[in-house]
Design a protein around this motif. Structure first.
Motif, PDB file in Angstrom:
ATOM      1  N   ILE A 760      -1.232 -18.803 -10.384  1.00 21.32           N
ATOM      2  CA  ILE A 760      -2.606 -19.043  -9.874  1.00 21.32           C
ATOM      3  C   ILE A 760      -3.550 -18.088 -10.071  1.00 21.32           C
ATOM      4  CG2 ILE A 760      -3.958 -19.512  -7.707  1.00 21.32           C
ATOM      5  CD1 ILE A 760      -1.762 -21.096  -6.640  1.00 21.32           C
ATOM      6  N   TYR A 761      -3.011 -16.784 -10.116  1.00 24.50           N
ATOM      7  CA  TYR A 761      -3.694 -15.512 -10.357  1.00 24.50           C
ATOM      8  C   TYR A 761      -3.963 -15.191 -11.951  1.00 24.50           C
ATOM      9  CZ  TYR A 761      -3.009 -14.867  -5.286  1.00 24.50           C
ATOM     10  OH  TYR A 761      -3.257 -14.968  -3.875  1.00 24.50           O
ATOM     11  N   GLY A 762      -3.001 -15.994 -12.823  1.00 26.10           N
ATOM     12  CA  GLY A 762      -3.025 -15.779 -14.171  1.00 26.10           C
ATOM     13  C   GLY A 762      -1.920 -14.568 -14.262  1.00 26.10           C
ATOM     14  N   ILE A 763      -0.955 -15.132 -14.190  1.00 28.00           N
ATOM     15  CA  ILE A 763       0.213 -14.068 -14.091  1.00 28.00           C
ATOM     16  C   ILE A 763       0.476 -13.076 -15.112  1.00 28.00           C
ATOM     17  CG2 ILE A 763       1.984 -15.646 -15.698  1.00 28.00           C
ATOM     18  CD1 ILE A 763       3.919 -15.348 -12.826  1.00 28.00           C
ATOM     19  N   SER A 764       0.928 -11.918 -14.711  1.00 26.48           N
ATOM     20  CA  SER A 764       1.664 -10.974 -15.782  1.00 26.48           C
ATOM     21  C   SER A 764       2.775 -10.511 -15.370  1.00 26.48           C
ATOM     22  CB  SER A 764       0.495  -9.844 -15.806  1.00 26.48           C
ATOM     23  OG  SER A 764       0.694  -9.017 -14.555  1.00 26.48           O
ATOM     24  N   ALA A 765       3.640  -9.987 -16.281  1.00 31.18           N
ATOM     25  CA  ALA A 765       5.131  -9.737 -15.960  1.00 31.18           C
ATOM     26  C   ALA A 765       4.938  -8.495 -15.133  1.00 31.18           C
ATOM     27  CB  ALA A 765       5.786  -9.240 -17.047  1.00 31.18           C
ATOM     28  N   TYR A 766       3.816  -7.568 -15.331  1.00 30.50           N
ATOM     29  CA  TYR A 766       3.906  -6.282 -14.572  1.00 30.50           C
ATOM     30  C   TYR A 766       3.513  -6.920 -12.849  1.00 30.50           C
ATOM     31  CZ  TYR A 766       1.602  -2.241 -12.638  1.00 30.50           C
ATOM     32  OH  TYR A 766       1.753  -0.992 -12.067  1.00 30.50           O
ATOM     33  N   GLY A 767       2.696  -7.461 -12.667  1.00 31.01           N
ATOM     34  CA  GLY A 767       2.301  -8.068 -11.420  1.00 31.01           C
ATOM     35  C   GLY A 767       3.421  -8.686 -10.975  1.00 31.01           C
ATOM     36  N   LEU A 768       4.062  -9.495 -11.234  1.00 29.82           N
ATOM     37  CA  LEU A 768       5.032 -10.285 -10.617  1.00 29.82           C
ATOM     38  C   LEU A 768       6.357  -9.296 -10.396  1.00 29.82           C
ATOM     39  CD1 LEU A 768       6.268 -12.973  -9.605  1.00 29.82           C
ATOM     40  CD2 LEU A 768       7.300 -13.440 -11.974  1.00 29.82           C
ATOM     41  N   ALA A 769       6.498  -8.398 -11.482  1.00 32.46           N
ATOM     42  CA  ALA A 769       7.626  -7.397 -10.970  1.00 32.46           C
ATOM     43  C   ALA A 769       7.262  -6.642  -9.803  1.00 32.46           C
ATOM     44  CB  ALA A 769       7.654  -6.603 -12.276  1.00 32.46           C
ATOM     45  N   ASN A 770       5.952  -6.307  -9.735  1.00 31.21           N
ATOM     46  CA  ASN A 770       5.386  -5.404  -8.427  1.00 31.21           C
ATOM     47  C   ASN A 770       5.572  -6.049  -7.469  1.00 31.21           C
ATOM     48  OD1 ASN A 770       4.591  -2.601  -8.645  1.00 31.21           O
ATOM     49  ND2 ASN A 770       2.411  -3.277  -8.569  1.00 31.21           N
ATOM     50  N   GLN A 771       5.342  -7.358  -7.161  1.00 26.62           N
ATOM     51  CA  GLN A 771       5.222  -8.136  -6.173  1.00 26.62           C
ATOM     52  C   GLN A 771       6.494  -8.452  -5.629  1.00 26.62           C
ATOM     53  OE1 GLN A 771       2.645  -9.355  -4.552  1.00 26.62           O
ATOM     54  NE2 GLN A 771       4.000 -10.163  -3.022  1.00 26.62           N
ATOM     55  N   LEU A 772       7.644  -8.613  -6.470  1.00 28.43           N
ATOM     56  CA  LEU A 772       8.970  -8.615  -6.130  1.00 28.43           C
ATOM     57  C   LEU A 772       9.816  -7.561  -6.046  1.00 28.43           C
ATOM     58  CD1 LEU A 772       9.722 -12.263  -8.002  1.00 28.43           C
ATOM     59  CD2 LEU A 772       9.399 -11.830  -5.479  1.00 28.43           C
ATOM     60  N   GLY A 773       9.322  -6.280  -6.661  1.00 32.19           N
ATOM     61  CA  GLY A 773      10.122  -5.303  -6.570  1.00 32.19           C
ATOM     62  C   GLY A 773      11.396  -5.372  -7.563  1.00 32.19           C
TER      63      GLY A 773
END
Length: 927
Positions: A760-773
């Motif tokens: 929904i936020y316009g995913i990026s690998a960086y963002g997802l990695a950050n979110q999930l650690g």
DNA sequence: GTGTTCACG
DNA sequence: GACGTACGTGAACACC
């Protein structure tokens, strides 16, 4: 320095005529000459601007010479250098073309020399005159804000931006380009210019260019030493595109050797000949400017019928201060005759629920407005203003005004009508029908900038309005409006109404032209009375339970603070991120994680959380203190202050045009961010309660954004899951990782949930990695797997970005348009950001539209069902009601039904919407 | 006034 | 191989 006269013998003003024309064209609606339909909007705007410039000259400026410079034609020597130069420029609009010669004629009617030279741009001619006068020891003021002219700035040459009333000298150039004027061309050569199609060096913007030029001195040195640059991409780009940079420099460098067909003598400061000018204005049928010229120059020529009060000052427009009922009645009659009036209230507070009416203004035609002061002065106010005695009694004025504001045959136009209507509602007046320029602007231009009046007047009319701070002062000694002298108040207040009406004439026709009537009429305008009633209703809050919480938090904070000092071994301000970072990363030598935008080590929660997990006790103490501090200062201490003493409730204010996506925003206080995620936070929700005999009801959309994503992107599996009432995150996990939903590891579901939100936020690998650690590679793999499982998502994202690039905007399913200008920015980071916005906006915006539709229908639906419930709050996907206990069950059913059916009949969603409801004594219980 | 942090959806 | 990111807000506080 030699003895220099303090006043140079030459002060030359050079007006950039082409930029004036385009500004005038875009600032004004497409006016045509009444008698024959000739398009004259730009000519009219140009004349007004030129007249204003010449009028302003008399106070403050004292030019000895003046000329207007035009471009001769689109083709210049630069096209021989670089055929693509300005090749991306669209043809001028059809209705502007015939106005080019008229504008030159207009210039001559003002007795102003009008200069253009074949093969040269106006900027080159300006450069030539500027150098000539500079060498002669004179001064030059270039009337333009075009950045391409900034290279000419020197001790003797400045730019003057009439729109912003701002002088641009050396300092301002350095501010803009990061280098002094003589280096501007080097920076431009590197950065290029997309509007002129100057290539520059790919990947380098103004910021980087300035940095490089500062470091290497000039373009040639930089290109020669490009190999030394550390950043790989930058270095290679510079080496590869060195020629482009060189040609760009030639393109942006202004030539000062253009042949000058007018000598300085030929362009001495002109004198307006009223008869000559008026003859032209008559021909063009510009009545308003003609009146002004007549007023300014006295009886230079024959006047027409003297119906309108002759403007007294040579300033813009004379506004009337209304002191008696007869005068007010005349204005009201005029409004009735015209069927339209702009209306604006002046009060002593920004809070419409507390504000006392100080006066109001009306505008019946552009330039024709009055102000009716009612409550200036007051006890204990030493205001030396004889006008105060002359004010009408408030009640008497409102008695005359009420029938007009409630007259169904007179359209009331306002800017942010909700505010004025709320003030009037408190005086028993229901403003209707109305139009709102702020909301029209929002329906047309969301994402293109703000929708406040000052900004709109600037953007659409090219006018600078009187700012509130100019009449009331600012900072600690800011006055409330009742303390402002009435004459001054009239200028400000009447102008507000005047601007509102002018804006209306510009903006309203655009709704039809740009097919946004439905958005405005179904999502914006009807929301005004609904939200107004919510704000009026307010919500009950128990101050005692909040103050008990404050005390509890204070005690626990003191303990954490003491612990932190102990652990640090010294006193420090635990509320200062700077001092925390000094202690943690300096004194204790802990590993600093990420840095902030400002270059400092970040001390935000996730950084401290990591340090705490690594076994350091101090970060934990700081985190605990911060958590409580936030709750205390933002909520338990602040909310009791927000209780209105008259109603005993808290009345938030909803901004209807604050977000780019269509969401509302809540302010003063913000009730859309009341804590819920922690236990301590939730206690604050317990203080939001229902009146005796009532309950609070909460109704929230379940997963509305994911449902809309499934619909918009046409994701079959997701739609099916919603159809079957499955747990959507578990389903996602099951699809992705091929495991059964039953007995699923909560960690796996959590990952799927993070990915769903990421999409929904316009995913990026960086963002997802950050979110999930997790590692970026792992995150990337998840995303690819997701795209494989749900190919529609990829399609949606690509298609959305493609359309945004081509059209500059995206739309919600209900047609709300959101502009994303930066999508074609040359800076990659900006572009990526804009792409994520483009992906998110239709989803978030469609959800915002859905709840708006539900809210708009709610009051009538409740009334039809004879339910007494009142809608109090909106929190993006949730509505809060207060209802009699006995009606709670029925209210819940009705509310849920209205919300679930909200998209229909405009849009038939291919997924069901589901609304969950709850009830209780407090918001905490209801949720 | 700007930057940082953190509360919410 | 380096860079800079999750989308949309508003308020409080420190610090310049």
């Amino acid at each position: 320095m030699a003895d220099k006269p303090n006043k140079p013998s030459i002060r030359l003003y050079l007006v950039d005529g082409s930029s004036y024309i385009f500004r005038a064209y875009h600032a004004l609606p497409p006016l045509t000459r009444k008698s024959d339909g000739l398009p004259v909007g730009a000519v009219s705007g140009y004349c007004n601007m030129l007249y204003k410039l010449l009028a302003d000259m008399n106070d403050g400026h004292d030019p000895t010479h003046l000329a207007v410079i035009f471009d001769f034609s689109a083709k210049t020597f630069r096209n021989d250098l670089y055929p693509e130069y300005k090749a991306n420029r669209p043809e001028p609009p059809e209705d502007l073309v015939p106005q080019f010669p008229l504008v030159r004629e207009a210039t001559r009617a003002f007795n102003v020399p009008c200069i253009e030279t074949e093969g040269y741009e106006a900027d080159d001619i300006i450069a030539a005159y500027a150098r000539l006068v500079e060498r002669a020891g004179g001064e030059v003021v270039i009337v333009s804000s075009d950045k391409d002219l900034m290279q000419l700035v020197s001790d003797r040459v400045t730019l003057f931006d009439t729109m912003k009333n701002r002088r641009i000298g050396r300092v301002e150039v350095i501010e803009k380009f990061g280098v002094p004027p003589e280096k501007v061309v080097d920076v431009q050569a590197l950065a290029g210019d997309s509007s002129d199609n100057v290539p520059g060096v790919p990947g380098i913007g103004v910021k980087t260019a300035a940095q490089l030029i500062q470091e290497y001195g000039d373009l040639e040195t930089l290109l020669a030493r490009a190999g030394e640059i550390k950043q790989n991409k930058r270095r290679e780009s510079l080496i590869e595109h060195a020629d482009k940079a060189r040609i760009s420099k030639q393109l942006v460098t202004l030539r000062d050797d253009a042949p000058l067909e007018f000598s300085l003598d030929d362009i001495r400061m002109p004198k307006i000949e009223p008869d000559k000018l008026i003859a032209f204005l008559d021909e063009m049928e510009f009545a308003a400017l003609k009146r002004r010229v007549l007023a300014d120059f006295g009886a230079g020529a024959k006047d027409g019928a003297g119906d309108a009060p002759a403007p007294a000052a040579p300033a813009e427009t004379a506004y009337e201060t209304v002191f008696d009922e007869q005068a007010l009645a005349r204005w009201i009659d005029e409004a009735r005759e015209r069927g339209i009036v702009a209306f604006d209230t002046e009060t002593d507070s920004l809070d419409a629920m507390r504000a006392r009416l100080v006066g109001f203004s009306l505008a019946t035609a552009p330039g024709r407005a009055c102000y009716v002061p009612l409550g200036h002065g007051g006890e204990g106010l030493a205001l030396d203003d004889a006008d105060i005695e002359k004010q009408m009694p408030l009640e008497a004025a409102l008695e005359v005004l009420k029938p007009l504001l409630e007259d169904p045959s007179v359209l009331k136009v306002g800017q942010n009508v909700k505010y004025d209507a709320l003030v009037m509602a408190r005086h028993g007046i229901a403003v209707a029908p109305f139009d709102d320029t702020m909301l029209i602007s929002y329906a047309l231009d969301s994402g293109r900038g703000g929708h406040g009046m000052d900004e709109l007047a600037k953007r659409h009319l090219g006018l600078d309005t009187i700012k509130f701070a100019q009449v009331a002062g600012s900072g600690k000694k800011q006055k409330t409006f009742n303390e402002v002298a009435i004459a001054k108040a009239t200028e400000y207040a009447a102008e507000d109404a005047d601007m509102t009406l002018r804006l209306f004439h510009v903006l309203k026709p655009r709704l039809a032209d740009e097919k946004k009537c439905v958005v405005y009429e179904t999502l914006e305008r009807p929301l005004v009375p609904v939200v107004m009633e919510m704000e009026r209703a307010g919500v009950k809050v128990d101050p005692d339970s909040l103050s008990r919480l404050s005390a509890d938090f204070a005690q626990r904070m003191a303990a954490y603070e003491a612990e932190a000092m102990e652990l640090a071994g010294e006193e420090f301000n635990i509320g200062s991120p700077k001092q925390i970072s000094e202690i943690l990363f300096g004194k204790l030598g802990l590993p600093g994680g990420r840095k902030t935008a400002g270059g400092a080590w970040s001390t935000k929660a996730d950084v401290l959380e990591e340090l705490a997990a690594a076994g350091h006790p101090l970060p934990r103490a700081i985190l605990n203190w911060r958590g409580l501090s936030k709750l205390k200062s933002t909520y338990t201490d602040a909310l009791p202050q927000a209780i209105n003493p008259e109603t005993g409730r808290i009345h938030t204010s909803y901004s209807l045009a604050a977000t780019t996506t269509g969401r509302l925003a809540s302010t003063d206080p913000n009730l859309q961010n009341i804590p819920i995620r922690t236990d301590d936070g939730r206690k604050i929700r317990e203080a939001f309660i229902a009146e005796k005999g009532n309950v609070l009801i909460s109704a929230d959309y379940s997963q509305i954004e994911l449902r809309l994503l499934a619909h918009i992107a046409d994701i079959k599996a997701m739609k099916q899951a919603f159809e079957d009432g499955l747990d959507i995150h578990a389903m996602t996990a099951s699809e992705m990782f091929g495991m059964p939903i039953k007995g699923m590891d909560p960690m796996v579901r959590r990952r799927a949930k993070a990915i769903n939100f990421g999409i929904i936020y316009g995913i990026s690998a960086y963002g997802l990695a950050n979110q999930l650690g997790i590692a970026r590679g792992e995150a990337k793999e998840y995303i690819e797997r997701y795209f494989r499982k749900f190919p529609g998502i990829r399609r949606y994202m690509d298609e959305t970005i493609r359309r945004a690039r081509a059209e500059g905007h995206v739309e919600t399913v209900f047609g709300r348009r959101i502009h994303v200008g930066a999508i074609n920015d040359k800076n990659q980071a900006m572009r990526n950001y804009a792409e994520r916005q483009a992906i998110n906006a239709p989803i978030q915006g469609s959800a915002a539209d859905v709840i708006r539709r539900a809210m708009i229908r709610m009051p009538a639906a409740l009334a039809r069902a004879k339910l007494q419930a009142r809608m109090l709050l909106q929190v993006h996907d949730e509505l809060i009601f207060e209802a009699p206990k006995g009606e709670a069950a029925e209210t819940r059913r009705l509310v849920a039904a209205v919300m679930e059916k909200a998209p229909s009949p405009a849009v038939a969603l291919s997924v069901p919407l589901v609304v969950d409801t709850g009830e209780g004594r407090s918001w905490s219980e209801a949720h």
